[in-house]
Scaffold this motif. Structure first.
Motif, PDB file in Angstrom:
ATOM      1  N   ILE A 146      40.740  41.716  42.829  1.00 53.38           N
ATOM      2  CA  ILE A 146      41.496  41.233  41.487  1.00 53.38           C
ATOM      3  C   ILE A 146      40.617  40.754  40.069  1.00 53.38           C
ATOM      4  O   ILE A 146      39.315  39.885  41.323  1.00 53.38           O
ATOM      5  N   GLU A 147      40.158  40.489  39.124  1.00 54.67           N
ATOM      6  CA  GLU A 147      38.841  39.845  38.340  1.00 54.67           C
ATOM      7  C   GLU A 147      39.857  39.066  37.703  1.00 54.67           C
ATOM      8  O   GLU A 147      40.791  39.620  36.933  1.00 54.67           O
ATOM      9  N   GLU A 148      39.357  38.330  38.313  1.00 51.55           N
ATOM     10  CA  GLU A 148      39.832  36.804  36.650  1.00 51.55           C
ATOM     11  C   GLU A 148      38.744  36.290  36.080  1.00 51.55           C
ATOM     12  O   GLU A 148      37.394  36.086  35.982  1.00 51.55           O
ATOM     13  N   ALA A 149      39.507  35.947  34.452  1.00 45.40           N
ATOM     14  CA  ALA A 149      38.991  35.645  33.337  1.00 45.40           C
ATOM     15  C   ALA A 149      39.127  34.845  32.007  1.00 45.40           C
ATOM     16  O   ALA A 149      40.472  35.499  31.970  1.00 45.40           O
ATOM     17  N   ASN A 150      39.082  34.106  31.536  1.00 43.60           N
ATOM     18  CA  ASN A 150      39.258  33.530  30.765  1.00 43.60           C
ATOM     19  C   ASN A 150      41.097  32.966  30.665  1.00 43.60           C
ATOM     20  O   ASN A 150      42.100  33.151  30.594  1.00 43.60           O
ATOM     21  N   GLY A 151      41.191  32.672  32.772  1.00 40.24           N
ATOM     22  CA  GLY A 151      43.129  32.569  32.536  1.00 40.24           C
ATOM     23  C   GLY A 151      43.294  33.810  32.865  1.00 40.24           C
ATOM     24  O   GLY A 151      44.645  33.584  33.650  1.00 40.24           O
ATOM     25  N   GLN A 152      42.873  35.242  33.092  1.00 39.79           N
ATOM     26  CA  GLN A 152      44.144  35.900  33.396  1.00 39.79           C
ATOM     27  C   GLN A 152      43.167  36.728  34.339  1.00 39.79           C
ATOM     28  O   GLN A 152      41.935  37.167  34.350  1.00 39.79           O
ATOM     29  N   GLU A 153      44.172  37.634  34.927  1.00 34.93           N
ATOM     30  CA  GLU A 153      44.136  38.432  36.575  1.00 34.93           C
ATOM     31  C   GLU A 153      44.300  39.421  36.242  1.00 34.93           C
ATOM     32  O   GLU A 153      45.014  40.234  35.278  1.00 34.93           O
ATOM     33  N   ARG A 154      43.210  40.734  36.583  1.00 41.22           N
ATOM     34  CA  ARG A 154      43.791  42.127  36.423  1.00 41.22           C
ATOM     35  C   ARG A 154      42.917  42.077  37.620  1.00 41.22           C
ATOM     36  O   ARG A 154      42.633  42.280  38.700  1.00 41.22           O
ATOM     37  N   VAL A 155      44.036  43.162  38.616  1.00 38.40           N
ATOM     38  CA  VAL A 155      43.867  43.542  39.406  1.00 38.40           C
ATOM     39  C   VAL A 155      43.152  45.073  39.483  1.00 38.40           C
ATOM     40  O   VAL A 155      43.476  46.500  38.499  1.00 38.40           O
ATOM     41  N   LEU A 156      42.179  45.250  40.003  1.00 45.13           N
ATOM     42  CA  LEU A 156      41.150  46.059  40.373  1.00 45.13           C
ATOM     43  C   LEU A 156      41.653  47.127  41.169  1.00 45.13           C
ATOM     44  O   LEU A 156      41.507  48.222  41.215  1.00 45.13           O
ATOM     45  N   ARG A 157      41.524  46.244  42.149  1.00 44.02           N
ATOM     46  CA  ARG A 157      42.346  47.472  43.653  1.00 44.02           C
ATOM     47  C   ARG A 157      43.700  46.538  44.411  1.00 44.02           C
ATOM     48  O   ARG A 157      43.561  45.591  44.497  1.00 44.02           O
ATOM     49  N   SER A 158      44.387  47.792  45.038  1.00 38.88           N
ATOM     50  CA  SER A 158      45.865  47.188  45.803  1.00 38.88           C
ATOM     51  C   SER A 158      45.362  48.099  47.075  1.00 38.88           C
ATOM     52  O   SER A 158      46.034  49.469  46.099  1.00 38.88           O
ATOM     53  N   TRP A 159      46.056  47.999  47.890  1.00 34.82           N
ATOM     54  CA  TRP A 159      46.183  47.860  49.728  1.00 34.82           C
ATOM     55  C   TRP A 159      47.586  48.105  49.990  1.00 34.82           C
ATOM     56  O   TRP A 159      47.686  46.317  49.948  1.00 34.82           O
ATOM     57  N   THR A 160      48.394  48.701  49.982  1.00 36.29           N
ATOM     58  CA  THR A 160      50.041  48.797  50.151  1.00 36.29           C
ATOM     59  C   THR A 160      49.959  49.007  51.261  1.00 36.29           C
ATOM     60  O   THR A 160      49.342  50.289  51.736  1.00 36.29           O
ATOM     61  N   ALA A 161      50.759  48.995  52.178  1.00 41.03           N
ATOM     62  CA  ALA A 161      51.637  50.603  53.434  1.00 41.03           C
ATOM     63  C   ALA A 161      52.247  51.705  52.468  1.00 41.03           C
ATOM     64  O   ALA A 161      51.842  53.228  53.707  1.00 41.03           O
ATOM     65  N   GLN A 162      52.242  51.673  51.206  1.00 45.69           N
ATOM     66  CA  GLN A 162      51.859  53.552  50.868  1.00 45.69           C
ATOM     67  C   GLN A 162      50.534  53.783  50.534  1.00 45.69           C
ATOM     68  O   GLN A 162      50.303  54.934  49.301  1.00 45.69           O
ATOM     69  N   GLY A 163      49.024  52.702  50.245  1.00 45.44           N
ATOM     70  CA  GLY A 163      47.988  53.374  50.165  1.00 45.44           C
ATOM     71  C   GLY A 163      47.465  52.492  49.304  1.00 45.44           C
ATOM     72  O   GLY A 163      47.555  51.931  48.319  1.00 45.44           O
ATOM     73  N   GLU A 164      46.237  53.269  48.555  1.00 41.93           N
ATOM     74  CA  GLU A 164      45.578  52.684  47.572  1.00 41.93           C
ATOM     75  C   GLU A 164      45.797  52.972  46.253  1.00 41.93           C
ATOM     76  O   GLU A 164      46.557  53.620  45.883  1.00 41.93           O
ATOM     77  N   THR A 165      45.774  51.946  45.341  1.00 40.01           N
ATOM     78  CA  THR A 165      45.709  52.206  43.648  1.00 40.01           C
ATOM     79  C   THR A 165      44.503  51.443  42.979  1.00 40.01           C
ATOM     80  O   THR A 165      44.256  50.497  43.656  1.00 40.01           O
TER      81      THR A 165
END
Length: 74
Positions: free
Chosen positions: A50-69
């Motif tokens: 996750i990238e966090e700036a100015n109190g806002q989070e933006r998911v850059l990459r995510s991994w679950t059992a279904q794979g990576e996004t």
């Protein structure tokens, strides 16, 4: 404002998280990759970079059992 980068690990979705925080993206990416390698066999795990700036989070990459996004901007 400068961004912070978070690697966040949940053993079950919507549960409390284990989290690391860095100012260098490469360091957070390394932790994310390490956690995917360690915990990818657990089908309930959710791992995020996750990238966090100015109190806002933006998911850059995510991994679950279904794979990576990944975000289109990574």
């Amino acid at each position: 404002m400068e961004s912070r980068y978070l690697a966040r690990l949940r053993f079950v979705a919507a549960s409390p998280a284990v989290q690391g925080e860095w100012t260098v993206l490469a360091t957070a990416e390394e932790r994310y990759t390490t956690w995917v390698g360690l915990y990818s066999q657990n089908t309930a795990v959710v791992i995020q970079l996750i990238e966090e700036a100015n109190g806002q989070e933006r998911v850059l990459r995510s991994w679950t059992a279904q794979g990576e996004t990944a975000s289109e901007n990574v």
